[in-house]
Scaffold this motif. Structure first.
Motif, PDB file in Angstrom:
ATOM      1  N   LEU A  49      38.048 -10.285 -31.727  1.00 33.76           N
ATOM      2  CA  LEU A  49      38.503 -10.229 -30.338  1.00 33.76           C
ATOM      3  C   LEU A  49      39.670 -11.174 -30.073  1.00 33.76           C
ATOM      4  O   LEU A  49      40.219 -11.180 -28.980  1.00 33.76           O
ATOM      5  N   MET A  50      40.047 -11.953 -31.092  1.00 29.48           N
ATOM      6  CA  MET A  50      41.097 -12.957 -30.886  1.00 29.48           C
ATOM      7  C   MET A  50      42.488 -12.350 -31.024  1.00 29.48           C
ATOM      8  O   MET A  50      42.671 -11.269 -31.590  1.00 29.48           O
ATOM      9  N   SER A  51      43.462 -13.095 -30.531  1.00 31.12           N
ATOM     10  CA  SER A  51      44.865 -12.700 -30.693  1.00 31.12           C
ATOM     11  C   SER A  51      45.283 -12.867 -32.147  1.00 31.12           C
ATOM     12  O   SER A  51      44.641 -13.599 -32.915  1.00 31.12           O
ATOM     13  N   ALA A  52      46.371 -12.197 -32.514  1.00 32.92           N
ATOM     14  CA  ALA A  52      46.875 -12.305 -33.884  1.00 32.92           C
ATOM     15  C   ALA A  52      47.227 -13.749 -34.228  1.00 32.92           C
ATOM     16  O   ALA A  52      46.996 -14.207 -35.354  1.00 32.92           O
ATOM     17  N   GLU A  53      47.764 -14.474 -33.249  1.00 37.78           N
ATOM     18  CA  GLU A  53      48.145 -15.865 -33.492  1.00 37.78           C
ATOM     19  C   GLU A  53      46.931 -16.731 -33.812  1.00 37.78           C
ATOM     20  O   GLU A  53      46.978 -17.572 -34.727  1.00 37.78           O
ATOM     21  N   ASN A  54      45.841 -16.532 -33.079  1.00 38.44           N
ATOM     22  CA  ASN A  54      44.637 -17.323 -33.328  1.00 38.44           C
ATOM     23  C   ASN A  54      43.985 -16.945 -34.652  1.00 38.44           C
ATOM     24  O   ASN A  54      43.394 -17.792 -35.333  1.00 38.44           O
ATOM     25  N   LYS A  55      44.070 -15.671 -35.020  1.00 36.18           N
ATOM     26  CA  LYS A  55      43.532 -15.257 -36.316  1.00 36.18           C
ATOM     27  C   LYS A  55      44.279 -15.936 -37.450  1.00 36.18           C
ATOM     28  O   LYS A  55      43.674 -16.407 -38.426  1.00 36.18           O
ATOM     29  N   VAL A  56      45.602 -16.003 -37.330  1.00 37.45           N
ATOM     30  CA  VAL A  56      46.407 -16.676 -38.350  1.00 37.45           C
ATOM     31  C   VAL A  56      46.037 -18.153 -38.427  1.00 37.45           C
ATOM     32  O   VAL A  56      45.940 -18.736 -39.515  1.00 37.45           O
ATOM     33  N   MET A  57      45.797 -18.769 -37.271  1.00 33.79           N
ATOM     34  CA  MET A  57      45.430 -20.181 -37.242  1.00 33.79           C
ATOM     35  C   MET A  57      44.127 -20.419 -38.010  1.00 33.79           C
ATOM     36  O   MET A  57      43.980 -21.419 -38.721  1.00 33.79           O
ATOM     37  N   GLN A  58      43.168 -19.517 -37.863  1.00 34.78           N
ATOM     38  CA  GLN A  58      41.914 -19.673 -38.596  1.00 34.78           C
ATOM     39  C   GLN A  58      42.100 -19.400 -40.083  1.00 34.78           C
ATOM     40  O   GLN A  58      41.552 -20.120 -40.927  1.00 34.78           O
ATOM     41  N   ASP A  59      42.860 -18.376 -40.408  1.00 33.12           N
ATOM     42  CA  ASP A  59      42.964 -17.917 -41.793  1.00 33.12           C
ATOM     43  C   ASP A  59      43.801 -18.821 -42.684  1.00 33.12           C
ATOM     44  O   ASP A  59      43.568 -18.906 -43.893  1.00 33.12           O
ATOM     45  N   ASP A  60      44.786 -19.487 -42.119  1.00 29.22           N
ATOM     46  CA  ASP A  60      45.695 -20.318 -42.908  1.00 29.22           C
ATOM     47  C   ASP A  60      45.201 -21.771 -42.895  1.00 29.22           C
ATOM     48  O   ASP A  60      45.233 -22.427 -41.847  1.00 29.22           O
ATOM     49  N   PRO A  61      44.726 -22.290 -44.025  1.00 31.92           N
ATOM     50  CA  PRO A  61      44.219 -23.672 -44.051  1.00 31.92           C
ATOM     51  C   PRO A  61      45.237 -24.702 -43.586  1.00 31.92           C
ATOM     52  O   PRO A  61      44.856 -25.755 -43.060  1.00 31.92           O
ATOM     53  N   SER A  62      46.515 -24.402 -43.748  1.00 29.31           N
ATOM     54  CA  SER A  62      47.537 -25.360 -43.319  1.00 29.31           C
ATOM     55  C   SER A  62      47.731 -25.346 -41.808  1.00 29.31           C
ATOM     56  O   SER A  62      48.347 -26.260 -41.251  1.00 29.31           O
ATOM     57  N   LEU A  63      47.194 -24.320 -41.132  1.00 24.02           N
ATOM     58  CA  LEU A  63      47.316 -24.220 -39.671  1.00 24.02           C
ATOM     59  C   LEU A  63      45.992 -24.453 -38.953  1.00 24.02           C
ATOM     60  O   LEU A  63      45.987 -24.721 -37.753  1.00 24.02           O
ATOM     61  N   ASN A  64      44.895 -24.343 -39.679  1.00 28.15           N
ATOM     62  CA  ASN A  64      43.568 -24.488 -39.077  1.00 28.15           C
ATOM     63  C   ASN A  64      43.278 -25.969 -38.827  1.00 28.15           C
ATOM     64  O   ASN A  64      43.082 -26.741 -39.759  1.00 28.15           O
ATOM     65  N   PRO A  65      43.226 -26.403 -37.560  1.00 31.56           N
ATOM     66  CA  PRO A  65      43.011 -27.831 -37.270  1.00 31.56           C
ATOM     67  C   PRO A  65      41.648 -28.332 -37.734  1.00 31.56           C
ATOM     68  O   PRO A  65      41.468 -29.536 -37.939  1.00 31.56           O
ATOM     69  N   ALA A  66      40.697 -27.421 -37.921  1.00 33.26           N
ATOM     70  CA  ALA A  66      39.368 -27.837 -38.369  1.00 33.26           C
ATOM     71  C   ALA A  66      39.389 -28.405 -39.785  1.00 33.26           C
ATOM     72  O   ALA A  66      38.471 -29.147 -40.180  1.00 33.26           O
ATOM     73  N   MET A  67      40.434 -28.090 -40.546  1.00 31.94           N
ATOM     74  CA  MET A  67      40.502 -28.576 -41.920  1.00 31.94           C
ATOM     75  C   MET A  67      40.675 -30.095 -41.975  1.00 31.94           C
ATOM     76  O   MET A  67      40.393 -30.715 -43.003  1.00 31.94           O
ATOM     77  N   PHE A  68      41.124 -30.712 -40.881  1.00 30.28           N
ATOM     78  CA  PHE A  68      41.177 -32.178 -40.852  1.00 30.28           C
ATOM     79  C   PHE A  68      39.773 -32.760 -40.969  1.00 30.28           C
ATOM     80  O   PHE A  68      39.553 -33.782 -41.626  1.00 30.28           O
ATOM     81  N   TRP A  69      38.794 -32.099 -40.334  1.00 29.35           N
ATOM     82  CA  TRP A  69      37.405 -32.551 -40.422  1.00 29.35           C
ATOM     83  C   TRP A  69      36.851 -32.315 -41.824  1.00 29.35           C
ATOM     84  O   TRP A  69      36.077 -33.131 -42.323  1.00 29.35           O
ATOM     85  N   VAL A  70      37.230 -31.203 -42.437  1.00 39.69           N
ATOM     86  CA  VAL A  70      36.799 -30.951 -43.821  1.00 39.69           C
ATOM     87  C   VAL A  70      37.314 -32.054 -44.738  1.00 39.69           C
ATOM     88  O   VAL A  70      36.581 -32.566 -45.601  1.00 39.69           O
ATOM     89  N   GLY A  71      38.563 -32.456 -44.532  1.00 44.19           N
ATOM     90  CA  GLY A  71      39.127 -33.546 -45.324  1.00 44.19           C
ATOM     91  C   GLY A  71      38.377 -34.851 -45.108  1.00 44.19           C
ATOM     92  O   GLY A  71      38.099 -35.598 -46.066  1.00 44.19           O
ATOM     93  N   ASP A  72      38.044 -35.144 -43.855  1.00 47.78           N
ATOM     94  CA  ASP A  72      37.259 -36.343 -43.576  1.00 47.78           C
ATOM     95  C   ASP A  72      35.880 -36.250 -44.232  1.00 47.78           C
ATOM     96  O   ASP A  72      35.339 -37.258 -44.713  1.00 47.78           O
ATOM     97  N   GLY A  73      35.326 -35.043 -44.252  1.00 49.52           N
ATOM     98  CA  GLY A  73      34.025 -34.847 -44.879  1.00 49.52           C
ATOM     99  C   GLY A  73      34.070 -35.137 -46.368  1.00 49.52           C
ATOM    100  O   GLY A  73      33.118 -35.689 -46.938  1.00 49.52           O
ATOM    101  N   GLU A  74      35.170 -34.779 -47.019  1.00 46.17           N
ATOM    102  CA  GLU A  74      35.316 -35.062 -48.447  1.00 46.17           C
ATOM    103  C   GLU A  74      35.306 -36.559 -48.720  1.00 46.17           C
ATOM    104  O   GLU A  74      34.729 -37.029 -49.710  1.00 46.17           O
TER     105      GLU A  74
END
Length: 260
Positions: A38-63
């Motif tokens: 249901l999301m826009s194309a822009e938001n889908k790209v944000m989720q799909d691209d690890p370099s654009l997904n802001p949640a990956m900062f938390w994954v890095g902290d988790g490591e």
């Protein structure tokens, strides 16, 4: 009307009832749909691209936290579990699960490990560190199907979670099911109503401007209908989370996801 005619008409009636029941069941059980669709194309790209997904900062902290030694025993998560890419693969697809008679969410199990194996205090719900470790573990199962199933051990918990999902609550007297099943696909305030599957948590919501857990989202919904919120880490929250994961069984995990 003779006996043979009555038997024939009865048979036709039973067939029609059977076909009608199948049709109703099909209408009430639509194809599982992730809110990603249901999301826009822009938001889908944000989720799909690890370099654009802001949640990956938390994954890095988790490591980083995964390797951090803690407590009097000076143990890290890696001391027991090694490389999360191997040891944690598929783990997030199985939670909540019953462990030693207690229904445990993924966050709850992380805290149980901290207390029992590292002699360290539990992390607060929605804290940066707990979200980071949860995101790291969930990320290892990205793309894998949710595998929560009903078992003799979790049947009673699942039943309570289902009851919570269907129970009307709050001043607005609404249930989860009324929005996310009966009205899924319609619009509320101009936005489509999703089916309410938990397959992308923890998620980065643009509305929040941060990462958040499924329990935070559920509390938001309860607040929205002017209901008493379940407490973080409560049995009621774990039961509802179990039902939602069972309801989404077979769907691929998208964790950590992005949503508007």
């Amino acid at each position: 009307m003779n006996k043979q005619t009555l038997l024939f008409l009865s048979s036709i009636y039973l067939i029609l009832i059977s076909l009608f029941s199948v049709g109703v069941a099909s209408a009430a059980s639509p194809r599982q749909q992730s809110s990603y669709e249901l999301m826009s194309a822009e938001n889908k790209v944000m989720q799909d691209d690890p370099s654009l997904n802001p949640a990956m900062f938390w994954v890095g902290d988790g490591e980083t936290l995964w390797q951090q030694k803690m407590g009097p025993q000076n143990k890290a998560c890696s001391s027991c579990h090694g490389d999360p890419k191997n040891s944690m693969r598929g783990v997030a697809t199985q939670f909540p699960k019953v462990i030693k008679g207690k229904l445990q969410t993924l966050e709850g199990q992380i805290n149980q490990c901290r207390v029992g194996n590292q002699s360290s205090p539990p992390l607060a719900y929605e804290s940066k560190d707990l979200l980071a470790l949860t995101a790291l573990i969930a990320f290892q199962s990205k793309g894998m199907p949710i595998s929560v199933s009903e078992t003799p051990a979790n049947t009673a918990f699942l039943k309570k979670g289902r009851e919570s999902f269907n129970e009307r609550m709050g001043q607005l007297n609404l249930s989860c099911a009324q929005c996310h099943e009966d009205r899924a696909g319609l619009k509320l305030g101009g936005s489509p109503i999703p089916q309410g599957h938990p397959n992308a948590y923890p998620i980065y919501r643009l509305e929040w401007q941060t990462l958040g857990s499924l329990q935070r989202r559920l509390r938001n919904c309860m607040s929205g209908v002017r209901a008493q919120q379940f407490e973080y880490g409560s049995p009621e929250m774990a039961q509802l989370e179990l039902f939602l994961m069972w309801r989404a069984r077979g769907m691929p995990l998208e964790s950590p996801g992005v949503r508007p």
